[in-house]
Design an enzyme around this catalytic site. Structure first.
Site, PDB file in Angstrom:
ATOM      1  N   PHE A 115      51.003  36.386  45.278  1.00 47.52           N
ATOM      2  CA  PHE A 115      49.775  37.141  45.476  1.00 47.52           C
ATOM      3  C   PHE A 115      50.131  38.415  46.240  1.00 47.52           C
ATOM      4  O   PHE A 115      51.207  38.515  46.842  1.00 47.52           O
ATOM      5  CB  PHE A 115      48.747  36.291  46.244  1.00 47.52           C
ATOM      6  CG  PHE A 115      47.552  35.883  45.409  1.00 47.52           C
ATOM      7  CD1 PHE A 115      47.701  35.124  44.271  1.00 47.52           C
ATOM      8  CD2 PHE A 115      46.261  36.269  45.786  1.00 47.52           C
ATOM      9  CE1 PHE A 115      46.600  34.756  43.506  1.00 47.52           C
ATOM     10  CE2 PHE A 115      45.155  35.903  45.029  1.00 47.52           C
ATOM     11  CZ  PHE A 115      45.321  35.155  43.889  1.00 47.52           C
ATOM     12  N   GLN A 228      36.029  45.130  51.262  1.00 49.01           N
ATOM     13  CA  GLN A 228      37.164  45.154  50.331  1.00 49.01           C
ATOM     14  C   GLN A 228      36.723  45.455  48.895  1.00 49.01           C
ATOM     15  O   GLN A 228      35.845  44.777  48.358  1.00 49.01           O
ATOM     16  CB  GLN A 228      37.869  43.798  50.343  1.00 49.01           C
ATOM     17  CG  GLN A 228      39.057  43.734  49.394  1.00 49.01           C
ATOM     18  CD  GLN A 228      39.964  42.561  49.711  1.00 49.01           C
ATOM     19  OE1 GLN A 228      39.654  41.432  49.371  1.00 49.01           O
ATOM     20  NE2 GLN A 228      41.065  42.837  50.376  1.00 49.01           N
ATOM     21  N   HIS A 230      38.183  45.131  45.310  1.00 45.99           N
ATOM     22  CA  HIS A 230      39.270  44.445  44.601  1.00 45.99           C
ATOM     23  C   HIS A 230      39.760  45.328  43.463  1.00 45.99           C
ATOM     24  O   HIS A 230      38.944  45.933  42.761  1.00 45.99           O
ATOM     25  CB  HIS A 230      38.736  43.110  44.051  1.00 45.99           C
ATOM     26  CG  HIS A 230      39.788  42.177  43.574  1.00 45.99           C
ATOM     27  ND1 HIS A 230      40.529  42.409  42.438  1.00 45.99           N
ATOM     28  CD2 HIS A 230      40.229  41.000  44.077  1.00 45.99           C
ATOM     29  CE1 HIS A 230      41.374  41.413  42.274  1.00 45.99           C
ATOM     30  NE2 HIS A 230      41.227  40.542  43.254  1.00 45.99           N
ATOM     31  N   LEU A 240      35.195  39.463  38.358  1.00 44.12           N
ATOM     32  CA  LEU A 240      36.575  39.510  38.844  1.00 44.12           C
ATOM     33  C   LEU A 240      37.593  39.037  37.803  1.00 44.12           C
ATOM     34  O   LEU A 240      37.380  38.041  37.115  1.00 44.12           O
ATOM     35  CB  LEU A 240      36.717  38.601  40.073  1.00 44.12           C
ATOM     36  CG  LEU A 240      38.096  38.673  40.719  1.00 44.12           C
ATOM     37  CD1 LEU A 240      38.234  39.913  41.573  1.00 44.12           C
ATOM     38  CD2 LEU A 240      38.382  37.439  41.559  1.00 44.12           C
ATOM     39  N   GLU A 243      43.636  38.239  41.015  1.00 46.24           N
ATOM     40  CA  GLU A 243      44.940  38.803  41.380  1.00 46.24           C
ATOM     41  C   GLU A 243      46.060  37.900  40.854  1.00 46.24           C
ATOM     42  O   GLU A 243      47.200  38.333  40.692  1.00 46.24           O
ATOM     43  CB  GLU A 243      45.002  38.905  42.907  1.00 46.24           C
ATOM     44  CG  GLU A 243      46.193  39.614  43.454  1.00 46.24           C
ATOM     45  CD  GLU A 243      45.967  39.964  44.934  1.00 46.24           C
ATOM     46  OE1 GLU A 243      45.038  40.722  45.238  1.00 46.24           O
ATOM     47  OE2 GLU A 243      46.725  39.459  45.778  1.00 46.24           O
ATOM     48  N   ARG A 274      45.658  44.909  48.465  1.00 39.34           N
ATOM     49  CA  ARG A 274      44.533  45.297  47.610  1.00 39.34           C
ATOM     50  C   ARG A 274      44.041  46.717  47.874  1.00 39.34           C
ATOM     51  O   ARG A 274      43.692  47.442  46.943  1.00 39.34           O
ATOM     52  CB  ARG A 274      43.383  44.323  47.824  1.00 39.34           C
ATOM     53  CG  ARG A 274      43.673  42.997  47.189  1.00 39.34           C
ATOM     54  CD  ARG A 274      42.546  42.019  47.384  1.00 39.34           C
ATOM     55  NE  ARG A 274      42.881  40.808  46.641  1.00 39.34           N
ATOM     56  CZ  ARG A 274      42.170  39.690  46.692  1.00 39.34           C
ATOM     57  NH1 ARG A 274      41.099  39.628  47.464  1.00 39.34           N
ATOM     58  NH2 ARG A 274      42.542  38.652  45.980  1.00 39.34           N
ATOM     59  N   HIS A 338      34.172  43.407  46.600  1.00 41.94           N
ATOM     60  CA  HIS A 338      34.582  42.023  46.438  1.00 41.94           C
ATOM     61  C   HIS A 338      34.383  41.165  47.675  1.00 41.94           C
ATOM     62  O   HIS A 338      33.995  40.002  47.575  1.00 41.94           O
ATOM     63  CB  HIS A 338      36.065  42.015  46.053  1.00 41.94           C
ATOM     64  CG  HIS A 338      36.652  40.653  45.868  1.00 41.94           C
ATOM     65  ND1 HIS A 338      36.179  39.772  44.920  1.00 41.94           N
ATOM     66  CD2 HIS A 338      37.681  40.024  46.485  1.00 41.94           C
ATOM     67  CE1 HIS A 338      36.895  38.648  44.977  1.00 41.94           C
ATOM     68  NE2 HIS A 338      37.799  38.769  45.927  1.00 41.94           N
ATOM     69  N   ARG A 373      41.884  42.147  53.722  1.00 39.56           N
ATOM     70  CA  ARG A 373      42.251  40.735  53.559  1.00 39.56           C
ATOM     71  C   ARG A 373      43.313  40.587  52.484  1.00 39.56           C
ATOM     72  O   ARG A 373      43.234  41.221  51.430  1.00 39.56           O
ATOM     73  CB  ARG A 373      41.020  39.901  53.155  1.00 39.56           C
ATOM     74  CG  ARG A 373      41.368  38.496  52.737  1.00 39.56           C
ATOM     75  CD  ARG A 373      40.153  37.651  52.501  1.00 39.56           C
ATOM     76  NE  ARG A 373      39.434  37.952  51.285  1.00 39.56           N
ATOM     77  CZ  ARG A 373      39.709  37.445  50.084  1.00 39.56           C
ATOM     78  NH1 ARG A 373      40.741  36.637  49.909  1.00 39.56           N
ATOM     79  NH2 ARG A 373      38.962  37.745  49.043  1.00 39.56           N
TER      80      ARG A 373
END
Ligand SMILES: Cc1cc2nc3c(=O)[nH]c(=O)nc-3n(C[C@H](O)[C@H](O)[C@H](O)COP(=O)(O)OP(=O)(O)OC[C@H]3O[C@@H](n4cnc5c(N)ncnc54)[C@H](O)[C@@H]3O)c2cc1C
Length: 559
Positions: A115, A228, A230, A240, A243, A274, A338, A373
């Site tokens: 990730f 955030q 994304h 979404l 990731e 991100r 996100h 994050r």
């Protein structure tokens, strides 16, 4: 009208709320959980890609913690990050023992995927439905242990008396009846506020209720400017694309077919943090190298076997919502709202500044995510801090002598609801105000930010709050009056939007997800602190809180 009493009341039945409930009950408390939707419809169900932990013996929680600190652009509190990462491995194993069927590799061991923003693969997953798998297992545990669940009950207010939080006033949605639920400790686990933006990857129920309820009750909120975006949300719907797709090896391409991340993050490429990837995409789009306001995510080279085994939901989303089969074609994506890094300020046991009130999960700000994050650290946050807040709340219930609240609190809420229902219908509608708020936030408080736009967003939100005060509720009935509940939710969302805008105007530097084109550098000498919001009649009153540094010195952040 009725009055119920419990030791610990948990508001929210997502992963944070359920984990808190199990921990509090295991510690001997009489626990109740309340949720405005059926527990397994909580938004945790949508989590796709996985949960981080240093489980493999060749990994270390310190490396995970460093990646998290760096990902947070040094705004995360390092004492809290140490707790998050050192307890992660045990919690993932515990989840497996409960019954979560994590992916296994060819040797039979737990298999991880890569990730973003992390030096190695440490994300444990169930295909691309990790949240669903975890939530269903956790729900089975709630049933097994016989926890009381107030299902489809909507919390409208918190009860604060004698300087402490003593429960909540809630409506049973099926009947419209309003009741008091008294408790010696209350844990807010109401999830995020995604729908303050339009579009968002979040479900329609993510309306920031708990953040606003706690703020009104006197709890501090923190890091509210840190929203955030994304990097891979689907064009049009904003749904979404995990990731995990890039973790499995998918590329990002611009209109010329170039893997443009080479220019922005030559080492980590598509798996940079991100905020970095979102800014890179937006730059490509703004400078004319996008395709119709998007860039492309290419998974074709992964092959049908990998996609079928690990990304089957993503394939379905592509076919159903974009008419694109990712096995055959790249899919158009762009950065989209996100996750909320900020929220109700807590310590590492979930305690807020208001005695008796705790918070955990996306609604809380411990702060382990700081300014950005890392993907797959949020499920971990729900589990680690859900459990800790449940344990501490149970201890408070055991030791604290609390006089339980009476019916007066429900009567006050009933009166307030009756006033809303009595408002005459207007040409303006709740949905119009909600959409206007979403558009303002999406256009003016996004990947790239700038003073005039932020100030203009703040003014717009204040004007929307005035409009909101005059909008009527069309449906007047008692049973499943969702029109009334949407009205209440919109009030919560506007308050959250105001905190986001005010904090974003305040922070005059660029850090993590908060990138100011007028202040493009991180300025540690002036801004290495959290921005807090406390409730004020004419808007949030801003303050500061120090950032805790333990073992990781500040460095320039490069990927
Ligand atoms: C599409 C998507 C994919 C994601 N994938 C990942 C991933 O792979 N890994 C990762 O780490 N993170 C992921 N995240 C983030 C993560 O899923 C969430 O941050 C996390 O699940 C939030 O859990 P929670 O328990 O805090 O809240 P939620 O699961 O949102 O639960 C909130 C609960 O509060 C209740 N509630 C809210 N308001 C009220 C009210 N007024 N009255 C009564 N009840 C109320 C709701 O009914 C619900 O039960 C993803 C997020 C999205 C949007």
């Amino acid at each position: 009208m009725a009055v119920y009493q419990h030791d610990v009341l948990i508001i929210g039945a997502g992963l944070a709320g359920m984990r808190a409930g199990l921990a509090a009950q295991a510690a001997g408390a009489d626990v109740a959980i309340i949720s405005k939707v059926h527990p397994v419809r909580s938004h945790s169900n949508a989590a796709q890609g996985g949960i981080n932990a240093a489980v493999d013996p060749s990994d270390s929680w310190q490396d995970h913690a460093f990646d998290t600190v760096k990902g947070s652009d040094y705004l995360g509190d390092q004492d809290a990050i140490e707790v998050l990462c050192s307890e992660a491995g045990g919690e993932v194993i515990n989840l497996e023992h409960m019954g979560v069927i994590f992916h296994r590799d060819e040797t039979g061991h737990l298999g991880s995927r890569a990730f973003g923003g992390q030096q190695r693969a440490r994300t444990y997953f169930v295909g691309d439905i990790t949240g669903q798998a975890m939530l269903h297992v956790m729900y089975e545990q709630l049933i097994k242990h016989g926890l009381r669940i107030y299902e489809e009950w909507f919390v409208i207010d918190l009860i604060v008396e004698d300087g402490m939080c003593k429960g909540a006033v809630a409506m049973e949605i099926r009947t419209g009846q309003v009741s008091v639920i008294g408790a010696k400790a209350v844990i807010m686990a109401t999830g995020g506020l995604g729908r303050v933006y339009e579009p968002s990857t979040n479900a329609l129920i993510c309306t920031g209720d708990g953040i606003s309820l706690a703020y009104r009750a006197g709890a501090l909120c923190m890091d509210m400017e840190m929203v955030q975006f994304h990097p891979t949300t689907l064009k049009g719907s904003g749904v979404l694309i995990t990731e995990g797709a890039r973790g499995e090896g998918a590329y990002l391409l611009n209109a010329a077919g170039e893997r443009f991340m080479e220019k922005y993050a030559p080492n980590m490429m598509e798996l940079a943090s991100r905020d970095v990837v979102s800014r890179a995409e937006q730059t490509e789009i703004n400078e004319g190298r996008g395709i119709d306001g998007c860039v492309m995510l290419d998974m074709r080279h992964l092959g049908i076997e990998v996609i079928r085994e690990r990304l089957w939901q993503i394939r379905e989303i592509g076919i159903d919502l974009a008419g694109v089969d990712v096995v055959e074609e790249p899919i158009p994506i762009l950065p989209g709202m996100h996750y909320m890094m900020g929220g109700i300020k807590t310590d590492v046991w979930g305690r807020t500044n208001l005695p008796g009130l705790y918070a955990a999960g996306e609604t809380a700000c411990v702060s382990v995510h700081g300014a950005n994050r890392l993907g797959a650290n949020s499920l971990l946050d729900t589990i680690v801090f859900g459990k800790r807040s449940g344990m501490d709340a149970s201890e408070r219930a055991r030791t604290e002598n609390v006089r339980m609240p009476d019916n007066r609190f429900a009567e006050a809420v009933e009166k307030q609801l009756a006033e809303r229902l009595a408002r005459p219908a207007t040409a303006d509608r709740i949905a119009n105000v909600r959409m206007d708020m979403g558009r303002v936030m999406n256009e003016k408080v996004q990947v790239f930010r700038e003073e005039e736009q932020l100030k203009s967003a703040l003014e717009d939100v204040k004007a929307l709050k005035k409009r909101y005060e005059t909008v009527g509720v069309e449906s007047k009935g008692k049973v499943f009056n969702t029109d009334l509940l949407f009205h209440v939710e919109l009030g919560f969302m506007l308050e959250c939007a105001e905190m986001i805008c005010a904090s974003a105007v305040e922070r005059k530097e660029s850090r993590g997800a908060h990138f100011r084109t007028d202040f493009p550098k991180r300025i540690d000498e002036e801004w290495l602190h959290h921005i807090t919001c406390s409730y004020g009649a004419s808007g949030p009153v801003l303050g500061q809180a120090p950032v805790t540094i333990t073992q990781w010195e500040l460095q320039e952040r490069k990927y």
